[in-house]
Design a protein around this motif. Structure first.
Motif, PDB file in Angstrom:
ATOM      1  N   ARG A 196      35.843  37.433  46.624  1.00 38.20           N
ATOM      2  CA  ARG A 196      35.358  36.945  47.926  1.00 38.20           C
ATOM      3  C   ARG A 196      34.752  35.550  47.792  1.00 38.20           C
ATOM      4  NH1 ARG A 196      31.800  41.482  51.016  1.00 38.20           N
ATOM      5  NH2 ARG A 196      32.960  43.359  50.411  1.00 38.20           N
ATOM      6  N   ALA A 197      34.117  35.298  46.639  1.00 34.09           N
ATOM      7  CA  ALA A 197      33.483  34.000  46.424  1.00 34.09           C
ATOM      8  C   ALA A 197      34.493  32.903  46.117  1.00 34.09           C
ATOM      9  CB  ALA A 197      32.466  34.099  45.284  1.00 34.09           C
ATOM     10  N   GLY A 198      35.694  33.292  45.669  1.00 34.13           N
ATOM     11  CA  GLY A 198      36.708  32.274  45.415  1.00 34.13           C
ATOM     12  C   GLY A 198      37.520  32.437  44.148  1.00 34.13           C
ATOM     13  N   LEU A 199      37.196  33.408  43.302  1.00 31.53           N
ATOM     14  CA  LEU A 199      37.995  33.636  42.109  1.00 31.53           C
ATOM     15  C   LEU A 199      39.279  34.378  42.471  1.00 31.53           C
ATOM     16  CD1 LEU A 199      35.374  32.775  40.725  1.00 31.53           C
ATOM     17  CD2 LEU A 199      35.702  34.622  39.078  1.00 31.53           C
ATOM     18  N   SER A 200      40.330  34.151  41.706  1.00 33.38           N
ATOM     19  CA  SER A 200      41.567  34.901  41.910  1.00 33.38           C
ATOM     20  C   SER A 200      41.387  36.321  41.379  1.00 33.38           C
ATOM     21  CB  SER A 200      42.729  34.232  41.179  1.00 33.38           C
ATOM     22  OG  SER A 200      42.570  34.386  39.772  1.00 33.38           O
ATOM     23  N   PRO A 201      42.171  37.283  41.889  1.00 33.10           N
ATOM     24  CA  PRO A 201      42.079  38.641  41.334  1.00 33.10           C
ATOM     25  C   PRO A 201      42.314  38.686  39.826  1.00 33.10           C
ATOM     26  CG  PRO A 201      43.278  38.684  43.408  1.00 33.10           C
ATOM     27  CD  PRO A 201      43.058  37.238  43.071  1.00 33.10           C
ATOM     28  N   LEU A 202      43.264  37.899  39.330  1.00 30.74           N
ATOM     29  CA  LEU A 202      43.523  37.910  37.885  1.00 30.74           C
ATOM     30  C   LEU A 202      42.332  37.380  37.096  1.00 30.74           C
ATOM     31  CD1 LEU A 202      47.266  36.810  37.525  1.00 30.74           C
ATOM     32  CD2 LEU A 202      46.237  38.939  36.691  1.00 30.74           C
ATOM     33  N   LEU A 203      41.650  36.373  37.629  1.00 28.68           N
ATOM     34  CA  LEU A 203      40.484  35.848  36.940  1.00 28.68           C
ATOM     35  C   LEU A 203      39.336  36.853  36.982  1.00 28.68           C
ATOM     36  CD1 LEU A 203      39.292  33.544  35.367  1.00 28.68           C
ATOM     37  CD2 LEU A 203      38.681  32.424  37.513  1.00 28.68           C
ATOM     38  N   ALA A 204      39.173  37.525  38.119  1.00 31.70           N
ATOM     39  CA  ALA A 204      38.146  38.561  38.211  1.00 31.70           C
ATOM     40  C   ALA A 204      38.440  39.695  37.242  1.00 31.70           C
ATOM     41  CB  ALA A 204      38.055  39.079  39.642  1.00 31.70           C
ATOM     42  N   LEU A 205      39.718  40.065  37.133  1.00 28.42           N
ATOM     43  CA  LEU A 205      40.105  41.119  36.190  1.00 28.42           C
ATOM     44  C   LEU A 205      39.811  40.719  34.757  1.00 28.42           C
ATOM     45  CD1 LEU A 205      43.522  42.367  37.624  1.00 28.42           C
ATOM     46  CD2 LEU A 205      41.504  43.778  37.203  1.00 28.42           C
ATOM     47  N   SER A 206      40.164  39.496  34.390  1.00 26.54           N
ATOM     48  CA  SER A 206      39.928  39.073  33.010  1.00 26.54           C
ATOM     49  C   SER A 206      38.434  38.977  32.711  1.00 26.54           C
ATOM     50  CB  SER A 206      40.627  37.741  32.719  1.00 26.54           C
ATOM     51  OG  SER A 206      40.070  36.688  33.473  1.00 26.54           O
ATOM     52  N   SER A 207      37.615  38.713  33.739  1.00 25.31           N
ATOM     53  CA  SER A 207      36.166  38.643  33.523  1.00 25.31           C
ATOM     54  C   SER A 207      35.592  39.988  33.111  1.00 25.31           C
ATOM     55  CB  SER A 207      35.466  38.143  34.797  1.00 25.31           C
ATOM     56  OG  SER A 207      35.393  39.149  35.785  1.00 25.31           O
ATOM     57  N   ALA A 208      36.294  41.071  33.453  1.00 24.04           N
ATOM     58  CA  ALA A 208      35.847  42.413  33.091  1.00 24.04           C
ATOM     59  C   ALA A 208      36.702  43.027  31.991  1.00 24.04           C
ATOM     60  CB  ALA A 208      35.871  43.332  34.322  1.00 24.04           C
ATOM     61  N   THR A 209      37.604  42.227  31.411  1.00 25.47           N
ATOM     62  CA  THR A 209      38.475  42.750  30.349  1.00 25.47           C
ATOM     63  C   THR A 209      38.560  41.738  29.204  1.00 25.47           C
ATOM     64  OG1 THR A 209      40.430  41.952  31.593  1.00 25.47           O
ATOM     65  CG2 THR A 209      39.789  44.260  31.890  1.00 25.47           C
ATOM     66  N   GLY A 210      39.568  40.866  29.224  1.00 23.46           N
ATOM     67  CA  GLY A 210      39.785  39.966  28.105  1.00 23.46           C
ATOM     68  C   GLY A 210      38.664  38.976  27.868  1.00 23.46           C
ATOM     69  N   THR A 211      38.210  38.300  28.926  1.00 25.21           N
ATOM     70  CA  THR A 211      37.115  37.343  28.757  1.00 25.21           C
ATOM     71  C   THR A 211      35.822  38.062  28.385  1.00 25.21           C
ATOM     72  OG1 THR A 211      38.140  35.826  30.339  1.00 25.21           O
ATOM     73  CG2 THR A 211      35.812  35.490  29.856  1.00 25.21           C
ATOM     74  N   ALA A 212      35.614  39.237  28.946  1.00 22.90           N
ATOM     75  CA  ALA A 212      34.428  40.022  28.587  1.00 22.90           C
ATOM     76  C   ALA A 212      34.422  40.340  27.101  1.00 22.90           C
ATOM     77  CB  ALA A 212      34.379  41.303  29.415  1.00 22.90           C
ATOM     78  N   ALA A 213      35.589  40.706  26.555  1.00 20.36           N
ATOM     79  CA  ALA A 213      35.682  40.975  25.120  1.00 20.36           C
ATOM     80  C   ALA A 213      35.387  39.715  24.307  1.00 20.36           C
ATOM     81  CB  ALA A 213      37.065  41.521  24.778  1.00 20.36           C
ATOM     82  N   ASP A 214      35.883  38.559  24.789  1.00 17.14           N
ATOM     83  CA  ASP A 214      35.594  37.295  24.105  1.00 17.14           C
ATOM     84  C   ASP A 214      34.097  37.022  24.085  1.00 17.14           C
ATOM     85  OD1 ASP A 214      38.329  36.980  23.827  1.00 17.14           O
ATOM     86  OD2 ASP A 214      38.507  35.550  25.496  1.00 17.14           O
ATOM     87  N   ILE A 215      33.428  37.270  25.196  1.00 14.52           N
ATOM     88  CA  ILE A 215      31.985  37.055  25.268  1.00 14.52           C
ATOM     89  C   ILE A 215      31.261  37.970  24.284  1.00 14.52           C
ATOM     90  CG2 ILE A 215      29.954  37.300  26.770  1.00 14.52           C
ATOM     91  CD1 ILE A 215      31.830  36.424  29.099  1.00 14.52           C
ATOM     92  N   LEU A 216      31.742  39.191  24.169  1.00 12.50           N
ATOM     93  CA  LEU A 216      31.152  40.147  23.221  1.00 12.50           C
ATOM     94  C   LEU A 216      31.538  39.852  21.780  1.00 12.50           C
ATOM     95  CD1 LEU A 216      31.577  43.584  25.063  1.00 12.50           C
ATOM     96  CD2 LEU A 216      29.516  42.166  24.888  1.00 12.50           C
ATOM     97  N   GLN A 217      32.457  38.895  21.588  1.00 10.64           N
ATOM     98  CA  GLN A 217      32.971  38.560  20.261  1.00 10.64           C
ATOM     99  C   GLN A 217      33.641  39.770  19.620  1.00 10.64           C
ATOM    100  OE1 GLN A 217      29.828  36.639  17.999  1.00 10.64           O
ATOM    101  NE2 GLN A 217      29.173  35.414  19.760  1.00 10.64           N
ATOM    102  N   ARG A 218      34.391  40.482  20.460  1.00  5.63           N
ATOM    103  CA  ARG A 218      35.116  41.674  20.014  1.00  5.63           C
ATOM    104  C   ARG A 218      36.612  41.423  20.118  1.00  5.63           C
ATOM    105  NH1 ARG A 218      32.000  46.620  19.944  1.00  5.63           N
ATOM    106  NH2 ARG A 218      33.983  47.595  19.427  1.00  5.63           N
ATOM    107  N   GLU A 219      37.322  41.583  19.022  1.00  5.10           N
ATOM    108  CA  GLU A 219      38.765  41.391  19.006  1.00  5.10           C
ATOM    109  C   GLU A 219      39.527  42.706  19.025  1.00  5.10           C
ATOM    110  OE1 GLU A 219      39.692  38.914  15.677  1.00  5.10           O
ATOM    111  OE2 GLU A 219      38.736  37.135  16.551  1.00  5.10           O
TER     112      GLU A 219
END
Length: 490
Positions: free
Chosen positions: A401-424
Motif C-alpha cells: 500500500r505504501a508503494g513497494l511491489s508485491p515481489l519486493l514485499a515478499l522478498s522482505s519476508a523471505t530472501g532479504t530477511a534471510a540476508d539480514i539474519l546472515q542466514r544462507e
C-alpha cells in the motif's frame, strides 16, 4: 518469576505431547517434489510450471520439471493454480509460549525475537516440535534512565534486580541490561556473546558513547546489532539519545520501526507537523542507511491501528488465526484495546502514531528506490490488534500500500530477511537451503494477500496441514496459559 512459570508450564506440555511430536517428525518424507509456480524469495519473477525437489529436508533442485528428476519414492505436491514460496520470516516479534504456535500455523517458519531473557529462550526451544525456528536477541541494552527499568523491582534481600548491568559472563535472571558507560556496554555485549545470543539489541535511552562501544564490540565478536531508537509515539522526540543518522554512521546492522527517523528529521531542521514531509530530508535519511548497509525493518503494522480509525474486525478476519477464540486471544484483545484507546483518546496521541506511520513508510519507500535492504517484521503483539503470525501478512500488505511491489514485499519476508539474519540456509527456494516452503492459493506476486491462503506449510521438508496446526496452536496455548494461571494461584 514469570519466565519460571512459563518454563514449568512448557515442560508439562512437552511431556504430554512428546509422543505426538516424535510421530510428526517421523512423517517427514525422504524426498519431496513440488510442482507449480515458484516464487523463490529473491525478488525475481516467478518460475511458471516449475519444480522443487527436496531430499531429507534440504532443497536439491529448483527449475523446470525436465531439469529436476523426481527421486524414487518421492511424495508429490501439485500447487495447481497456486504458488510455491519460501516460508516466511518475521524479523521483529516478541514471542511467548502461549501464542508461539500461531506463527507456524500462519506460515511463519522463522522468527527473530527482539528482546529475550535466557529463561524464555529455553522455554520456547523446549516447546514440542514442530515449531517456528527461533533466532534471538538477548536482554536489550538501555541507559540508566531507561523507562523500562521502572517496571522491574529494585535489588533487595531476595536478590538483584532483573534490570542491571552485566556483572560477568552469566545473564541468568537478567531481563534488561543497563549500560551507562562504554565499559558497561562492552561487558554486556561480552555476556550476550557468551550466552549464545544471535543478536544484540540496543534501546532508546542508551547514551551515545555506550551505544558506539556496544556496536563496535559486537562487530568485533561477529554479533549483528539491532536497535529501537524511539519513535514519536514513544520517547523518540523526548528522552531518546541516538538518532537514525548517528546509528547508521556507527554501523548498526538493523534499524527497527524506522526509529530515530523523526528525531533525525527534526535535528536536520525538518517540520514534523507539516502536511508533507520534505523529500530531500527523507532522501538524506534513506541514503544514510544505504551507505551504512543498515537494513530497515519498518514494522508498519505496529502503528496501523493506532494511527488509523478503521475497525480492526474485517482486517483481522482475513488473516491467519484472525478468528481465534479463547483465553489467549481474550488476553491479547484486552491488551490491544488498552493501546487502541490510548492512541485514539486525543488528537495529540493519535497524531504521534500517524507521524510514526508516515515517516516510516516514507523512509522505507525511498530506501527501496535506492536499492537498500528492507525487512519485514510485525513487532507482534505490540501495538493494537497485531496478531502473532498474521501480523506479518498484514505487514506485507501495508508495504505494498505504501508503494513497494508485491515481489519486493515478499522478498522482505523471505530472501532479504534471510540476508539480514546472515542466514544462507533459509529464506529462498535454492539448492542447499532448508525446505521451508509454503503452498498457497493464487499468486502473491500479483496480490500479496494470497500469502494468507495457505494450503500446505512445509518445515524442514515436513509437510504440515495449516488447519491441524491452527487447532494444535490454540489447544496448546490454552493449556499453557491455564498451567501458568494455576501456578500463580498456588
Amino acid at each position: 518469576m514469570v519466565s519460571k512459570l512459563w518454563r514449568t508450564a512448557a515442560t508439562a506440555l512437552a511431556v504430554l505431547t512428546a509422543t505426538a511430536a516424535q510421530a510428526g517428525e517421523a512423517d517427514r518424507p525422504d524426498a519431496l517434489v513440488l510442482s507449480g509456480r515458484i516464487i523463490d524469495g529473491s525478488g525475481a519473477a516467478p518460475i511458471p510450471q516449475g519444480r522443487v525437489v527436496a531430499i531429507d529436508g534440504v532443497i536439491t533442485c529448483v527449475g523446470k520439471a525436465a531439469d529436476c528428476a523426481a527421486p524414487p519414492g518421492a511424495v508429490f505436491i501439485d500447487a495447481g493454480e497456486g504458488s510455491i514460496m519460501p516460508g516466511l520470516i518475521d524479523l521483529h516479534a516478541h514471542p511467548r509460549p502461549h501464542y508461539y504456535g500461531w506463527f507456524l500455523a500462519s506460515g511463519v517458519t522463522t522468527v527473530r525475537s527482539a528482546n529475550t531473557d535466557l529463561a524464555m529462550v529455553r522455554t520456547l526451544k523446549a516447546l514440542p516440535a514442530p515449531q517456528t525456528r527461533l533466532v534471538w536477541a538477548g536482554p536489550m541494552l538501555d541507559g540508566e534512565n531507561s523507562i523500562i527499568k521502572r517496571f522491574y523491582p529494585a535489588a533487595g534481600p531476595d536478590g538483584p534486580s532483573p534490570a542491571r548491568p552485566a556483572d560477568g559472563p552469566s545473564l541468568e535472571g537478567v531481563e534488561l541490561l543497563i549500560a551507562k558507560t562504554p565499559e558497561q556496554a562492552i561487558a554486556a555485549v561480552d555476556a550476550l556473546a557468551a550466552e549464545g545470543a544471535d543478536w544484540v539489541k540496543l534501546y532508546e535511552q542508551l547514551p551515545p558513547d555506550a551505544f558506539a562501544a556496544a556496536v563496535q564490540r559486537a562487530r568485533a565478536l561477529g554479533l549483528p546489532t539491532m536497535a529501537d531508537l524511539g519513535m514519536a509515539s514513544t520517547r523518540g522526540l523526548g528522552d531518546a539519545e541516538v538518532d537514525l543518522l548517528q546509528a547508521a554512521a556507527l554501523g548498526l546492522d538493523s534499524l527497527e520501526h524506522a526509529s530515530g527517523a523523526a528525531l533525525a528529521y527534526r535535528r536536520l531542521g525538518g517540520d514534523l507537523d507539516a502536511d508533507v514531509l520534505d523529500p530531500a530530508l527523507i532522501d538524506q535519511l534513506a541514503r544514510a542507511l544505504l551507505t551504512a548497509q543498515t537494513a530497515l525493518v519498518p514494522t508498519l503494522s505496529v502503528s496501523h491501528f493506532t494511527a488509523e480509525t478503521q475497525s480492526p474486525d474485517p482486517v483481522l478476519a482475513d488473516l491467519p488465526l484472525g478468528d481465534a477464540q479463547g483465553s489467549v486471544r481474550g488476553g491479547l484483545d484486552q491488551q490491544w484495546r488498552g493501546v487502541h484507546q490510548h492512541f485514539h483518546a486525543n488528537a495529540e496521541s493519535n497524531g504521534k502514531a500517524r507521524l510514526d506511520a508516515r515517516i516510516g513508510a516514507a523512509v522505507m519507500v525511498r530506501l527501496a528506490q535506492l536499492g537498500g535492504r528492507i525487512g519485514a517484521g510485525s513487532d507482534t503483539p505490540a501495538g493494537a490488534y497485531n496478531l502473532p503470525g498474521g501480523g506479518l501478512h498484514l505487514e506485507m500488505e501495508l508495504m505494498t500500500r505504501a508503494g513497494l511491489s508485491p515481489l519486493l514485499a515478499l522478498s522482505s519476508a523471505t530472501g532479504t530477511a534471510a540476508d539480514i539474519l546472515q542466514r544462507e540456509d533459509i529464506g529462498r527456494i535454492a539448492v542447499g537451503r532448508r525446505a521451508d516452503l509454503l503452498v498457497v492459493e493464487g499468486d502473491p506476486s500479483q496480490d500479496i494477500r494470497d500469502t494468507r491462503r495457505l494450503r500446505q506449510i512445509i518445515l524442514d521438508g515436513q509437510v504440515l496441514d495449516p488447519a491441524l496446526l491452527k487447532n494444535r496452536a490454540l489447544q496448546d496455548g490454552e493449556a499453557l496459559l491455564a498451567a501458568v494461571m494455576a501456578e500463580q494461584a498456588d
